[in-house]
Design a protein around this motif. Structure first.
Motif, PDB file in Angstrom:
ATOM      1  N   LYS B  41      59.377  56.155  68.133  1.00 44.80           N
ATOM      2  CA  LYS B  41      59.666  54.928  68.897  1.00 44.80           C
ATOM      3  C   LYS B  41      58.396  54.125  69.104  1.00 44.80           C
ATOM      4  O   LYS B  41      57.318  54.704  69.244  1.00 44.80           O
ATOM      5  CB  LYS B  41      60.204  55.332  70.272  1.00 44.80           C
ATOM      6  CG  LYS B  41      61.642  55.725  70.236  1.00 44.80           C
ATOM      7  CD  LYS B  41      62.196  55.686  71.642  1.00 44.80           C
ATOM      8  CE  LYS B  41      63.693  55.575  71.557  1.00 44.80           C
ATOM      9  NZ  LYS B  41      64.312  55.044  72.705  1.00 44.80           N
ATOM     10  N   ALA B  45      56.939  47.889  73.025  1.00 46.16           N
ATOM     11  CA  ALA B  45      58.002  47.175  72.321  1.00 46.16           C
ATOM     12  C   ALA B  45      57.935  45.666  72.525  1.00 46.16           C
ATOM     13  O   ALA B  45      58.380  44.898  71.687  1.00 46.16           O
ATOM     14  CB  ALA B  45      59.354  47.708  72.755  1.00 46.16           C
ATOM     15  N   ASP B  46      57.374  45.233  73.634  1.00 49.96           N
ATOM     16  CA  ASP B  46      57.288  43.791  73.887  1.00 49.96           C
ATOM     17  C   ASP B  46      55.924  43.294  73.454  1.00 49.96           C
ATOM     18  O   ASP B  46      54.915  43.681  74.030  1.00 49.96           O
ATOM     19  CB  ASP B  46      57.498  43.506  75.377  1.00 49.96           C
ATOM     20  CG  ASP B  46      58.854  43.989  75.835  1.00 49.96           C
ATOM     21  OD1 ASP B  46      59.850  43.461  75.341  1.00 49.96           O
ATOM     22  OD2 ASP B  46      58.890  44.920  76.664  1.00 49.96           O
ATOM     23  N   LYS B  48      53.295  40.071  71.912  1.00 52.56           N
ATOM     24  CA  LYS B  48      53.039  38.643  71.764  1.00 52.56           C
ATOM     25  C   LYS B  48      52.065  38.471  70.604  1.00 52.56           C
ATOM     26  O   LYS B  48      50.987  39.062  70.616  1.00 52.56           O
ATOM     27  CB  LYS B  48      52.423  38.109  73.064  1.00 52.56           C
ATOM     28  CG  LYS B  48      52.658  36.629  73.230  1.00 52.56           C
ATOM     29  CD  LYS B  48      51.867  36.107  74.394  1.00 52.56           C
ATOM     30  CE  LYS B  48      52.647  36.110  75.685  1.00 52.56           C
ATOM     31  NZ  LYS B  48      51.835  35.588  76.790  1.00 52.56           N
ATOM     32  N   TYR B  64      60.638  37.267  62.538  1.00 56.72           N
ATOM     33  CA  TYR B  64      61.317  37.000  63.811  1.00 56.72           C
ATOM     34  C   TYR B  64      62.740  36.503  63.576  1.00 56.72           C
ATOM     35  O   TYR B  64      63.698  37.064  64.098  1.00 56.72           O
ATOM     36  CB  TYR B  64      60.535  35.971  64.632  1.00 56.72           C
ATOM     37  CG  TYR B  64      61.209  35.700  65.962  1.00 56.72           C
ATOM     38  CD1 TYR B  64      60.922  36.510  67.057  1.00 56.72           C
ATOM     39  CD2 TYR B  64      62.155  34.699  66.099  1.00 56.72           C
ATOM     40  CE1 TYR B  64      61.571  36.311  68.262  1.00 56.72           C
ATOM     41  CE2 TYR B  64      62.815  34.491  67.306  1.00 56.72           C
ATOM     42  CZ  TYR B  64      62.513  35.309  68.388  1.00 56.72           C
ATOM     43  OH  TYR B  64      63.160  35.119  69.566  1.00 56.72           O
ATOM     44  N   GLU B  65      62.842  35.445  62.773  1.00 59.57           N
ATOM     45  CA  GLU B  65      64.138  34.783  62.619  1.00 59.57           C
ATOM     46  C   GLU B  65      65.152  35.669  61.909  1.00 59.57           C
ATOM     47  O   GLU B  65      66.351  35.580  62.166  1.00 59.57           O
ATOM     48  CB  GLU B  65      63.975  33.464  61.856  1.00 59.57           C
ATOM     49  CG  GLU B  65      63.188  32.407  62.625  1.00 59.57           C
ATOM     50  CD  GLU B  65      63.979  31.816  63.790  1.00 59.57           C
ATOM     51  OE1 GLU B  65      65.225  31.808  63.718  1.00 59.57           O
ATOM     52  OE2 GLU B  65      63.341  31.379  64.768  1.00 59.57           O
ATOM     53  N   GLY B  67      65.279  38.825  62.121  1.00 58.36           N
ATOM     54  CA  GLY B  67      65.554  40.032  62.914  1.00 58.36           C
ATOM     55  C   GLY B  67      64.837  41.276  62.434  1.00 58.36           C
ATOM     56  O   GLY B  67      65.186  42.379  62.822  1.00 58.36           O
ATOM     57  N   GLU B  70      63.221  42.978  65.322  1.00 56.77           N
ATOM     58  CA  GLU B  70      64.223  43.649  66.153  1.00 56.77           C
ATOM     59  C   GLU B  70      64.721  44.928  65.491  1.00 56.77           C
ATOM     60  O   GLU B  70      64.971  45.925  66.168  1.00 56.77           O
ATOM     61  CB  GLU B  70      65.401  42.714  66.433  1.00 56.77           C
ATOM     62  CG  GLU B  70      65.078  41.669  67.486  1.00 56.77           C
ATOM     63  CD  GLU B  70      66.221  40.689  67.699  1.00 56.77           C
ATOM     64  OE1 GLU B  70      67.386  41.116  67.682  1.00 56.77           O
ATOM     65  OE2 GLU B  70      65.930  39.488  67.880  1.00 56.77           O
ATOM     66  N   ASP B  71      64.841  44.898  64.151  1.00 56.23           N
ATOM     67  CA  ASP B  71      65.261  46.106  63.446  1.00 56.23           C
ATOM     68  C   ASP B  71      64.314  47.257  63.735  1.00 56.23           C
ATOM     69  O   ASP B  71      64.702  48.420  63.689  1.00 56.23           O
ATOM     70  CB  ASP B  71      65.289  45.861  61.925  1.00 56.23           C
ATOM     71  CG  ASP B  71      66.475  44.991  61.531  1.00 56.23           C
ATOM     72  OD1 ASP B  71      67.371  44.819  62.381  1.00 56.23           O
ATOM     73  OD2 ASP B  71      66.498  44.488  60.393  1.00 56.23           O
ATOM     74  N   PHE B  75      60.168  43.575  70.222  1.00 58.20           N
ATOM     75  CA  PHE B  75      60.585  42.297  70.794  1.00 58.20           C
ATOM     76  C   PHE B  75      59.366  41.397  70.843  1.00 58.20           C
ATOM     77  O   PHE B  75      58.518  41.518  71.720  1.00 58.20           O
ATOM     78  CB  PHE B  75      61.237  42.533  72.149  1.00 58.20           C
ATOM     79  CG  PHE B  75      62.465  43.374  72.000  1.00 58.20           C
ATOM     80  CD1 PHE B  75      63.673  42.783  71.667  1.00 58.20           C
ATOM     81  CD2 PHE B  75      62.396  44.752  72.091  1.00 58.20           C
ATOM     82  CE1 PHE B  75      64.806  43.554  71.461  1.00 58.20           C
ATOM     83  CE2 PHE B  75      63.519  45.530  71.883  1.00 58.20           C
ATOM     84  CZ  PHE B  75      64.735  44.925  71.572  1.00 58.20           C
ATOM     85  N   VAL B  76      59.310  40.546  69.846  1.00 55.20           N
ATOM     86  CA  VAL B  76      58.076  39.804  69.598  1.00 55.20           C
ATOM     87  C   VAL B  76      58.228  38.361  70.047  1.00 55.20           C
ATOM     88  O   VAL B  76      59.252  37.725  69.809  1.00 55.20           O
ATOM     89  CB  VAL B  76      57.736  39.840  68.096  1.00 55.20           C
ATOM     90  CG1 VAL B  76      56.588  38.906  67.779  1.00 55.20           C
ATOM     91  CG2 VAL B  76      57.405  41.265  67.670  1.00 55.20           C
ATOM     92  N   LYS B  77      57.190  37.879  70.707  1.00 54.13           N
ATOM     93  CA  LYS B  77      57.104  36.463  71.051  1.00 54.13           C
ATOM     94  C   LYS B  77      56.015  35.874  70.165  1.00 54.13           C
ATOM     95  O   LYS B  77      54.930  36.439  70.085  1.00 54.13           O
ATOM     96  CB  LYS B  77      56.652  36.318  72.508  1.00 54.13           C
ATOM     97  CG  LYS B  77      57.713  35.772  73.437  1.00 54.13           C
ATOM     98  CD  LYS B  77      57.087  35.517  74.806  1.00 54.13           C
ATOM     99  CE  LYS B  77      57.794  34.387  75.498  1.00 54.13           C
ATOM    100  NZ  LYS B  77      59.088  34.684  76.050  1.00 54.13           N
ATOM    101  N   GLU B  79      53.413  32.850  69.421  1.00 55.07           N
ATOM    102  CA  GLU B  79      52.803  31.741  70.147  1.00 55.07           C
ATOM    103  C   GLU B  79      51.778  31.022  69.291  1.00 55.07           C
ATOM    104  O   GLU B  79      50.810  31.621  68.836  1.00 55.07           O
ATOM    105  CB  GLU B  79      52.122  32.262  71.415  1.00 55.07           C
ATOM    106  CG  GLU B  79      52.919  31.913  72.630  1.00 55.07           C
ATOM    107  CD  GLU B  79      52.237  32.337  73.905  1.00 55.07           C
ATOM    108  OE1 GLU B  79      50.983  32.385  73.944  1.00 55.07           O
ATOM    109  OE2 GLU B  79      52.969  32.622  74.857  1.00 55.07           O
ATOM    110  N   GLU B 323      58.546  24.909  66.955  1.00 57.76           N
ATOM    111  CA  GLU B 323      57.824  26.068  67.498  1.00 57.76           C
ATOM    112  C   GLU B 323      57.002  26.791  66.442  1.00 57.76           C
ATOM    113  O   GLU B 323      56.146  27.593  66.765  1.00 57.76           O
ATOM    114  CB  GLU B 323      58.780  27.037  68.188  1.00 57.76           C
ATOM    115  CG  GLU B 323      59.802  27.711  67.287  1.00 57.76           C
ATOM    116  CD  GLU B 323      61.149  27.002  67.311  1.00 57.76           C
ATOM    117  OE1 GLU B 323      61.151  25.750  67.286  1.00 57.76           O
ATOM    118  OE2 GLU B 323      62.182  27.687  67.333  1.00 57.76           O
TER     119      GLU B 323
END
Lengths: 294, 466, 310
Positions: B41, B45-46, B48, B64-65, B67, B70-71, B75-77, B79, B323
């Protein structure tokens, strides 16, 4: 109506210097005064002679350079509610109602001594005494000048002071209002029997209200020039009084002191000259009996 | 939990992979394949991630777009950053967990040119993608010196054509200014390479003497401008030309303010460009997250090049969102779908202008790192002479094919990718064979950096000090 | 309301705006930038609706994002009932409206914190000549410093001091809020000090005669009489705070409207200028609204309802 001569309030050899760039300025020099319990004493004198300074020293707001003030055997060196002051221009907190203004003083003095209900009653009582019960919950900016001053008096009275200090309390009011307030003052004094020291410019006011009139000589180094004993019976009526011989005598004595023996030589502008208010000077100079204008 | 196991295994495998790079063993290769099949794991996970508005950030946007992050349970932001310095600072002080970086940035940070901090790169983001643009005025002056065919200039255009213009500026006492995006950017080295190959000295740095402008002995004055501001800066007349990534060359054409003269593909065919950079500390603390990030990025890069660039139109759609890169679609399309517009109307096919996956573009080759180090040495950013061993060691500190391998093998095990998609990990040394695909034909062998530096007429030699 | 008043309060502002829009609409297309002609009000309004659409699309994406997570979690639980599952916050881009919210939250945080520091400090400095003398040189020194000069220092210090594995606040948020705080401290301190120092001598004497405790004195006399000046300071501070924040966001790329403007500038798309203009108008409107808000608050807490407040 005390007859016993006690030194209730003793102003003893009080002198005060104010610092100026040119060195100390002696505003008062050896002021001596004994006041009895329940006595009403006026202090009168020309602008800048230091009348208010005397009052401020008694109030504890100024410290005497020499000498001192003794109240009931204890020296006064800081302000306190047992010497309540009614200030020249009411000095009410503008953000509080009449009731709240008095309440502030009552809470301060009677904290722990009176219950909430008692305090409430006491506040209302004092406001009624000055005929302000109808406007108890109005703010100062919603009532007239005379009413403000009534609240100021109620606030002072509510502290149950041993000495009530009035600093030209009616000076800023119109003649009619002034007369009303003077009557109220006499009425209150008759009821409560407070010791009162009042600073005034107004000769008629002094004679009407006082047991004794203390006349101050001109500054610098002002001192007590003379004292007139007013032997008029109480209660006094201003209309009847006008024809009284004693009234005329006292009036003349004061006027002659002010305008003949101590006519203003120069306008002394000291650092402490808080009395430069033309409105009040006019009151003096407009008197018909004024011989020489200042 | 199984985490400790995984870590131990990985620690062992790191050593194993290093050993592998030298002695190849089929057996170890098999073992590692099995062991890497499951990555634990993600520790974090979060995330930036930072990027600069350039088309080569595409793998991040796509991951990102589509997924892919996410796979991987990430959980990526994403910037956008103002410039490369802000981006690097963000990674250094932890505001960003990782970023789209100039290949030179992790190397420079590790050797302490600029901010000193250990940054590693487990993933190379793309090949090529840059161009050199000059203002219309300069272009007009260059034109008479160009070889023409059918009314169009013959490409590649060498800097020799620019030399006369620079001479003219010199005579008038005017400096000839050009912009690049960062002192350790690919663009800086490419622009310098192109200028020097044409006999123009771009000047050297002298960090020891606190000279960090890099203009000692320069014919052309280079200075830093953030990529998105390049066109505006040239339009304002502050610079006469620039070297930058897309879409900012095509933007000049679209705006009609300048003409791209050469792409970096023509300066060095399939040159490595941006990388994905993270701090060494992050990678050590979060090995699973790191591997999973690389997995997602590999898939994104694969998607971008899949079926002969079939997905590029969709990629342009995504990149044009405010963005991400935010430029107009028409501008982005030019380079992304394999055409490049030089002069207005002079659109040419450059199918490999932006390469994200082909030619093992994602694999972090040591030889790529060494090339950047040779350029830093050549232009004085590395002030002291260094032996060949140092180049190799530094490259291995920063470039981490071992992590790439873990990710790639996990993808193969997942059935998402095939073995053939990647270099043969068993046989890969991390050094590409020697190549002379440069505009000046100089041969580069990553194993002999000092010998390589010696070949250049302009720039420091291997024993020079600054 | 007579005709003249009506004209002045309603018609004149309306005419002013109309004239401005007309000049803008006519003049804008004449200026052609490299990003195309300068957009007029109509185009800017179109960009505004575009931003609304974008916001709605982003919200839709957010819903899908959570749906996907739930599906993934469900699958994970189906495979292994003991699997640890969690729902992560949305990671998508901040829309224009999100950035507005971020900016307002940031500015209010910095501003409120500054108020909590500046008002007590101003009161103490107003009451004590000594404290004032000690504080004054610092105030005079720091007051004129531009936010852009504070920013790097704040950034460095925050990243050195604010170390946490699971930070409650983003560093960027703290950086912006602190920069705002540092810049909007001064007007409030100065005005509070002046307000407190100028309390009428009479009221001070009242307090002395009543022998009010320090705390009661501050509460009953000092605070109410200094309120108008405190609010003057606060309004100046809030105005500065808002300007500073936008600049700081642009420079440090911290989330917010400033970043929106900068990102759009960098995008250099044909929509960018229009979007930046939307942002400029919104920044102005919010600044105006913040000031009006303070005014309302001042009316609410001030005893002097009759004072002319503009």
């Amino acid at each position: 109506m005390t007859t016993k001569h006690t030194d209730h309030l003793l102003i003893s050899q009080v002198s005060i210097d104010f610092p100026t760039p040119q060195g100390p300025f002696r505003a008062l020099d050896k002021v001596d005064l004994r006041i009895e319990k329940g006595e009403f004493v006026s202090i009168i004198g020309h602008s800048g002679c230091g009348k208010s300074t005397v009052l401020n020293i008694v109030a504890g707001l100024y410290q005497a350079t020499e000498g001192g003030v003794i109240l009931d055997g204890r020296e006064v060196n800081e302000p306190g509610p047992e010497r309540a002051v009614v200030f020249q221009n009411h000095s009410l907190l503008p953000w509080l109602t009449a009731y709240e203004n008095v309440e502030l003083a009552v809470k301060q003095v009677f904290k722990g001594k009176k219950s909430k209900a008692e305090m409430r009653e006491w506040i209302e009582h004092n406001l009624t005494l000055v005929h302000m019960d109808h406007a108890m919950h109005k703010r100062p900016d919603e009532i007239s000048g005379g009413m403000k001053q009534r609240v100021g008096i109620a606030r002072a009275l509510a502290m149950q002071p041993q000495v009530l200090l009035l600093d030209e309390p009616f000076g800023a009011l119109d003649a009619l209002t002034r007369a009303h307030l003077q009557d109220s003052m006499m009425e209150i004094q008759a009821t409560l029997g407070n010791t009162v020291i009042m600073i005034t410019h107004d000769v008629d006011e002094a004679v009407l209200l006082s047991d004794r009139i203390v006349m101050m000589s001109n500054g610098p180094a002002a001192s007590v020039g003379d004292i007139v004993q007013v032997n008029l019976p109480r209660p006094r009526n201003r209309v009847a009084m006008a024809e009284s011989v004693e009234y005329m005598r006292c009036r003349k004595a004061v006027l002659s002191f002010l305008y003949e023996r101590h006519g203003r030589k120069t306008v002394s502008v000291s650092v402490e000259d808080e009395e430069v208010q033309p409105a009040r000077d006019n009151i003096v100079t407009l008197k018909p009996s004024t011989a020489k204008a200042a | 939990m199984s985490n400790t196991h995984a870590t131990e295994r990985r620690a062992f495998l790191k050593k194993a992979t290093l050993a592998l790079a030298l002695t190849l063993s089929m057996g170890t290769g098999l073992l590692s394949t099995n062991a890497h099949a499951e990555i634990g794991k993600p520790e974090k996970a979060d995330l930036k991630l930072g990027f600069i508005k350039l088309t080569d950030m595409a793998p991040l946007a796509i991951a990102y777009e589509k997924g892919f992050f996410e796979d991987e349970g990430l959980f990526v932001k994403l910037e956008a950053q103002a410039n490369w310095k802000v981006l690097l600072d963000g990674v250094v002080d932890g505001q960003l967990d990782g970023a789209h970086m100039l290949a030179g940035q992790p190397l420079a940070a590790t050797i302490g040119f600029g901010t000193k901090v250990d940054i590693i790169t487990p993933f190379s983001m793309d090949l090529n993608g840059n161009g050199i643009t000059v203002s219309n005025a300069v272009w007009e002056k260059m034109k008479p010196h160009l070889e023409m065919k059918d009314g169009k200039p013959v490409h590649p255009i060498k800097a020799d054509a620019l030399k006369a213009v620079v001479e003219e500026y010199k005579k008038e006492g005017k400096p000839f200014n050009m912009g690049m995006v960062f002192p350790v950017s690919t663009h800086n080295y490419e622009l310098r390479y192109w200028l020097a190959a044409g006999g123009l000295n771009p000047g050297t740095y002298a960090p020891g003497k606190d000279d960090i402008k890099g203009q000692i002995g320069a014919d052309v004055m280079l200075s830093v401008t953030p990529p998105p501001q390049m066109p505006a800066t040239m339009e304002a007349g502050t610079i006469d030309g620039y070297c930058v990534g897309e879409p900012w060359n095509q933007q000049a054409v679209a705006k009609g303010i300048g003409v791209p003269v050469i792409t970096d593909y023509e300066i060095w065919k399939n040159n490595p460009e941006k990388v994905f950079g993270i701090t060494k500390a992050f990678a050590e603390k979060n090995p699973n997250t790191t591997a999973r990030l690389v997995k997602a990025l590999i898939r994104a890069a694969y998607w971008l090049d899949e079926n002969n660039n079939a997905n590029r139109k969709e990629a342009v759609e995504i990149l044009s969102k405010p963005e991400y890169v935010g430029a107009d679609k028409a501008v982005l399309e030019n380079s992304m779908i394999g055409t490049f517009e030089y002069e207005k109307g002079d659109k040419r096919e450059v199918p490999d202008f932006n390469v994200f996956f082909r030619y093992n573009a994602t694999y972090p080759y040591y030889s790529d790192a060494v090339w950047y180090l040779t350029q830093m040495r050549r232009w004085g950013q590395i002030g002291e002479p260094k032996d060949d061993k140092w180049f190799d060691e530094t490259a291995k500190k920063v470039y981490r094919p071992d992590i790439f391998k873990i990710a790639a093998e996990a993808l193969i095990a997942d059935g998402k990718m095939k073995k053939e998609d990647f270099p043969d990990f068993g046989a890969e040394s991390g050094y590409k064979p020697a190549t002379s695909d440069f505009i000046d034909g100089t041969s580069y062998d990553g194993k002999k950096p000092n010998e390589y530096i010696e070949q250049f007429k302009i720039g420091l030699k291997k024993d020079d000090k600054v | 309301m007579n005709t003249k008043q009506l004209f002045q309060t309603l018609v004149a502002p309306f005419l002013g705006i109309l004239l401005f829009l007309a000049i803008w609409q006519i003049g804008a297309p004449k200026i052609v930038t490299s990003l195309g002609a300068v957009p007029g009000p109509v185009q800017v309004f179109e960009q505004f609706t575009g931003l609304i659409d974008e916001h709605q699309a982003a919200r839709q994406k957010e819903v899908e994002f959570y749906q996907r997570q739930e599906e993934r979690n469900a699958t994970a639980l189906a495979e292994d009932p003991n699997a640890e599952v969690s729902i992560r916050p949305y990671t998508g881009k901040a829309t224009f409206f999100d950035q507005i919210v971020t900016s307002i939250v940031t500015v209010m945080t910095g501003f409120v914190l500054a108020g909590f520091i500046a008002i007590p400090l101003g009161i103490v400095a107003g009451l004590s000549q000594t404290v004032y003398a000690a504080l004054n040189p610092l105030i005079q020194l720091f007051k004129p410093v531009s936010p852009l000069a504070w920013l790097p220092i704040v950034t460095m210090i925050v990243s050195a001091v604010y170390v946490s594995d699971d930070p409650t606040f983003d560093k960027s948020f703290i950086n912006s809020a602190l920069t705002v705080l540092l810049c909007c401290l001064w007007p409030t301190i100065i005005n509070t000090t002046v307000g407190v120092a100028n309390i009428s001598k009479d009221l001070q004497n009242v307090s002395k005669v009543l022998r009010l405790s320090w705390w009661t004195h501050v509460r009953k006399i000092v605070l109410p009489s200094a309120i108008p000046m405190i609010f003057t300071g606060l309004r100046l501070s809030l105005g500065i705070a808002w300007m500073v924040l936008i600049a700081a966001e642009m420079l440090a790329q911290n989330p917010g409207l400033g970043k929106f403007v900068w990102d759009e500038f960098q995008n250099g798309s044909s929509n960018s200028l229009g979007r930046i203009m939307v942002a400029v108008i919104v920044i102005g409107l919010i600044g105006f609204a913040l000031d009006r808000g303070m005014l309302l608050l001042q009316r609410q807490v001030s005893w002097d309802k009759s004072a002319a407040l503009r």
